[in-house]
Design a protein around this motif. Structure first.
Motif, PDB file in Angstrom:
ATOM      1  N   LEU A  16       0.835  -1.205   0.000  1.00 20.44           N
ATOM      2  CA  LEU A  16       0.000   0.000   0.000  1.00 20.44           C
ATOM      3  C   LEU A  16       0.868   1.253   0.000  1.00 20.44           C
ATOM      4  CD1 LEU A  16      -2.728   1.368   0.066  1.00 20.44           C
ATOM      5  CD2 LEU A  16      -2.749   1.070   2.550  1.00 20.44           C
ATOM      6  N   GLU A  17       1.936   1.240   0.758  1.00 21.34           N
ATOM      7  CA  GLU A  17       2.825   2.406   0.796  1.00 21.34           C
ATOM      8  C   GLU A  17       3.445   2.657  -0.582  1.00 21.34           C
ATOM      9  OE1 GLU A  17       6.571   4.120   3.394  1.00 21.34           O
ATOM     10  OE2 GLU A  17       5.676   2.216   3.978  1.00 21.34           O
ATOM     11  N   ILE A  18       3.833   1.596  -1.257  1.00 19.59           N
ATOM     12  CA  ILE A  18       4.392   1.724  -2.611  1.00 19.59           C
ATOM     13  C   ILE A  18       3.313   2.233  -3.570  1.00 19.59           C
ATOM     14  CG2 ILE A  18       5.293   0.425  -4.586  1.00 19.59           C
ATOM     15  CD1 ILE A  18       6.796  -1.330  -2.470  1.00 19.59           C
ATOM     16  N   MET A  19       2.101   1.701  -3.452  1.00 19.40           N
ATOM     17  CA  MET A  19       1.009   2.157  -4.311  1.00 19.40           C
ATOM     18  C   MET A  19       0.719   3.636  -4.064  1.00 19.40           C
ATOM     19  SD  MET A  19       0.138  -0.309  -6.312  1.00 19.40           S
ATOM     20  CE  MET A  19      -1.440   0.251  -6.955  1.00 19.40           C
ATOM     21  N   GLN A  20       0.800   4.082  -2.807  1.00 19.41           N
ATOM     22  CA  GLN A  20       0.589   5.504  -2.497  1.00 19.41           C
ATOM     23  C   GLN A  20       1.581   6.366  -3.271  1.00 19.41           C
ATOM     24  OE1 GLN A  20      -1.860   6.810  -0.842  1.00 19.41           O
ATOM     25  NE2 GLN A  20      -2.592   5.331   0.634  1.00 19.41           N
ATOM     26  N   VAL A  21       2.825   5.922  -3.334  1.00 19.32           N
ATOM     27  CA  VAL A  21       3.836   6.669  -4.093  1.00 19.32           C
ATOM     28  C   VAL A  21       3.441   6.721  -5.564  1.00 19.32           C
ATOM     29  CG1 VAL A  21       6.248   6.686  -4.888  1.00 19.32           C
ATOM     30  CG2 VAL A  21       5.721   6.196  -2.480  1.00 19.32           C
ATOM     31  N   LEU A  22       3.040   5.586  -6.117  1.00 19.13           N
ATOM     32  CA  LEU A  22       2.673   5.564  -7.533  1.00 19.13           C
ATOM     33  C   LEU A  22       1.441   6.428  -7.802  1.00 19.13           C
ATOM     34  CD1 LEU A  22       3.311   1.796  -8.338  1.00 19.13           C
ATOM     35  CD2 LEU A  22       4.720   3.766  -8.963  1.00 19.13           C
ATOM     36  N   TRP A  23       0.461   6.410  -6.893  1.00 17.60           N
ATOM     37  CA  TRP A  23      -0.723   7.251  -7.075  1.00 17.60           C
ATOM     38  C   TRP A  23      -0.363   8.728  -6.978  1.00 17.60           C
ATOM     39  CZ3 TRP A  23      -3.311   3.583  -3.156  1.00 17.60           C
ATOM     40  CH2 TRP A  23      -3.884   2.496  -3.823  1.00 17.60           C
ATOM     41  N   ASN A  24       0.533   9.071  -6.068  1.00 18.53           N
ATOM     42  CA  ASN A  24       0.896  10.480  -5.864  1.00 18.53           C
ATOM     43  C   ASN A  24       1.895  10.998  -6.892  1.00 18.53           C
ATOM     44  OD1 ASN A  24      -0.764  10.652  -3.606  1.00 18.53           O
ATOM     45  ND2 ASN A  24       0.858  10.083  -2.203  1.00 18.53           N
ATOM     46  N   GLN A  25       2.868  10.187  -7.267  1.00 15.62           N
ATOM     47  CA  GLN A  25       3.958  10.626  -8.135  1.00 15.62           C
ATOM     48  C   GLN A  25       3.770  10.239  -9.592  1.00 15.62           C
ATOM     49  OE1 GLN A  25       6.466  12.534  -6.817  1.00 15.62           O
ATOM     50  NE2 GLN A  25       5.264  12.372  -4.943  1.00 15.62           N
ATOM     51  N   GLY A  26       2.913   9.263  -9.842  1.00 11.74           N
ATOM     52  CA  GLY A  26       2.774   8.753 -11.202  1.00 11.74           C
ATOM     53  C   GLY A  26       3.820   7.683 -11.456  1.00 11.74           C
ATOM     54  N   ILE A  33      11.209   5.397  -6.127  1.00  6.77           N
ATOM     55  CA  ILE A  33      10.263   5.073  -5.062  1.00  6.77           C
ATOM     56  C   ILE A  33      10.962   4.978  -3.708  1.00  6.77           C
ATOM     57  CG2 ILE A  33       8.713   3.266  -4.185  1.00  6.77           C
ATOM     58  CD1 ILE A  33       8.010   2.703  -7.166  1.00  6.77           C
ATOM     59  N   VAL A  34      12.129   4.350  -3.661  1.00  7.72           N
ATOM     60  CA  VAL A  34      12.828   4.075  -2.390  1.00  7.72           C
ATOM     61  C   VAL A  34      12.912   5.287  -1.469  1.00  7.72           C
ATOM     62  CG1 VAL A  34      15.047   3.413  -1.363  1.00  7.72           C
ATOM     63  CG2 VAL A  34      14.089   2.070  -3.233  1.00  7.72           C
ATOM     64  N   PRO A  35      13.381   6.446  -1.918  1.00 12.26           N
ATOM     65  CA  PRO A  35      13.515   7.567  -0.983  1.00 12.26           C
ATOM     66  C   PRO A  35      12.187   8.162  -0.508  1.00 12.26           C
ATOM     67  CG  PRO A  35      14.194   8.235  -3.187  1.00 12.26           C
ATOM     68  CD  PRO A  35      13.930   6.765  -3.230  1.00 12.26           C
ATOM     69  N   LEU A  36      11.094   7.805  -1.162  1.00  8.53           N
ATOM     70  CA  LEU A  36       9.789   8.348  -0.797  1.00  8.53           C
ATOM     71  C   LEU A  36       9.041   7.474   0.211  1.00  8.53           C
ATOM     72  CD1 LEU A  36       8.684   9.518  -4.346  1.00  8.53           C
ATOM     73  CD2 LEU A  36       9.665  10.899  -2.502  1.00  8.53           C
ATOM     74  N   LEU A  37       9.642   6.342   0.575  1.00  9.12           N
ATOM     75  CA  LEU A  37       9.010   5.426   1.520  1.00  9.12           C
ATOM     76  C   LEU A  37       9.486   5.703   2.933  1.00  9.12           C
ATOM     77  CD1 LEU A  37       9.355   2.124  -0.529  1.00  9.12           C
ATOM     78  CD2 LEU A  37       7.331   3.580  -0.306  1.00  9.12           C
ATOM     79  N   ASN A  38       8.628   5.391   3.897  1.00  9.78           N
ATOM     80  CA  ASN A  38       9.015   5.515   5.301  1.00  9.78           C
ATOM     81  C   ASN A  38       9.992   4.400   5.644  1.00  9.78           C
ATOM     82  OD1 ASN A  38       7.245   7.686   5.764  1.00  9.78           O
ATOM     83  ND2 ASN A  38       5.545   6.281   6.062  1.00  9.78           N
ATOM     84  N   GLY A  39      10.987   4.723   6.437  1.00  9.62           N
ATOM     85  CA  GLY A  39      11.956   3.702   6.834  1.00  9.62           C
ATOM     86  C   GLY A  39      13.080   3.587   5.836  1.00  9.62           C
ATOM     87  N   ASN A  40      14.029   2.788   6.194  1.00 10.71           N
ATOM     88  CA  ASN A  40      15.198   2.561   5.343  1.00 10.71           C
ATOM     89  C   ASN A  40      15.069   1.221   4.654  1.00 10.71           C
ATOM     90  OD1 ASN A  40      16.456   4.961   6.034  1.00 10.71           O
ATOM     91  ND2 ASN A  40      17.376   4.065   7.868  1.00 10.71           N
ATOM     92  N   LEU A  41      14.350   1.211   3.557  1.00  5.13           N
ATOM     93  CA  LEU A  41      14.165  -0.029   2.809  1.00  5.13           C
ATOM     94  C   LEU A  41      15.217  -0.127   1.718  1.00  5.13           C
ATOM     95  CD1 LEU A  41      10.298  -0.015   2.463  1.00  5.13           C
ATOM     96  CD2 LEU A  41      11.668  -1.530   3.865  1.00  5.13           C
ATOM     97  N   ALA A  42      15.707  -1.327   1.539  1.00  9.43           N
ATOM     98  CA  ALA A  42      16.701  -1.572   0.497  1.00  9.43           C
ATOM     99  C   ALA A  42      16.037  -1.524  -0.877  1.00  9.43           C
ATOM    100  CB  ALA A  42      17.364  -2.930   0.720  1.00  9.43           C
ATOM    101  N   TYR A  43      16.808  -1.129  -1.847  1.00 15.87           N
ATOM    102  CA  TYR A  43      16.339  -1.103  -3.234  1.00 15.87           C
ATOM    103  C   TYR A  43      15.795  -2.470  -3.628  1.00 15.87           C
ATOM    104  CZ  TYR A  43      16.613  -0.945  -8.333  1.00 15.87           C
ATOM    105  OH  TYR A  43      16.309  -1.009  -9.667  1.00 15.87           O
TER     106      TYR A  43
END
Length: 134
Positions: A16-26, A33-43
């Motif tokens: 859902l968090e990834i989908m939020q980025v796609l909905w907001n950013q296109g 996507i990585v820098p727009l997510l909460n937390g330090n997720l690996a690529y």
């Protein structure tokens, strides 16, 4: 949609968090996507989650050089409707009134929200009556 089908296509919190980025950013690449997510997720984690979303049919991708650009194939509204329907079935056995009352009791819905909902219901009823008349 059956419960099994719903489980297969339900969005996890990270999806859902990834989908939020796609909905907001296109349309975006994993690197975008990585820098727009909460937390330090690996690529690689984000890439794996995008593959899962691709298998679920929630995103499509196009090749862009050595990367892929992903775009949402389901709207935010449709995903929300699906999630609400799932919550309604699982927590309230399909009883929308019980769900609404729980939201009121928990302070998530106030009088203004109820008035807007009332107007939306009245508009839907008018539309239904209009369609029934032909």
């Amino acid at each position: 949609m059956s419960a099994a089908a719903s489980d297969k296509t339900a969005l996890t919190p990270l999806e859902l968090e990834i989908m939020q980025v796609l909905w907001n950013q296109g349309p975006s690449t994993a690197a975008e996507i990585v820098p727009l997510l909460n937390g330090n997720l690996a690529y690689n984690t984000v890439g794996t989650m995008l593959q899962v979303l691709l298998r679920k049919g929630r995103v499509k991708r196009t090749a862009e050089g050595r990367a892929y650009r992903y775009r949402a194939t389901v709207s935010r509204e449709r995903a929300a409707g699906s999630a609400i329907g799932d919550l309604l079935k699982r927590m309230f056995a399909g009883d929308a009134q019980a769900m609404l009352l729980a939201m009121v009791d928990a302070g998530h819905v106030d009088a203004e929200d109820l008035q807007r909902a009332r107007k939306a219901l009245q508009a839907a009823e008018r539309e239904d009556a209009k369609e029934a008349r032909g």
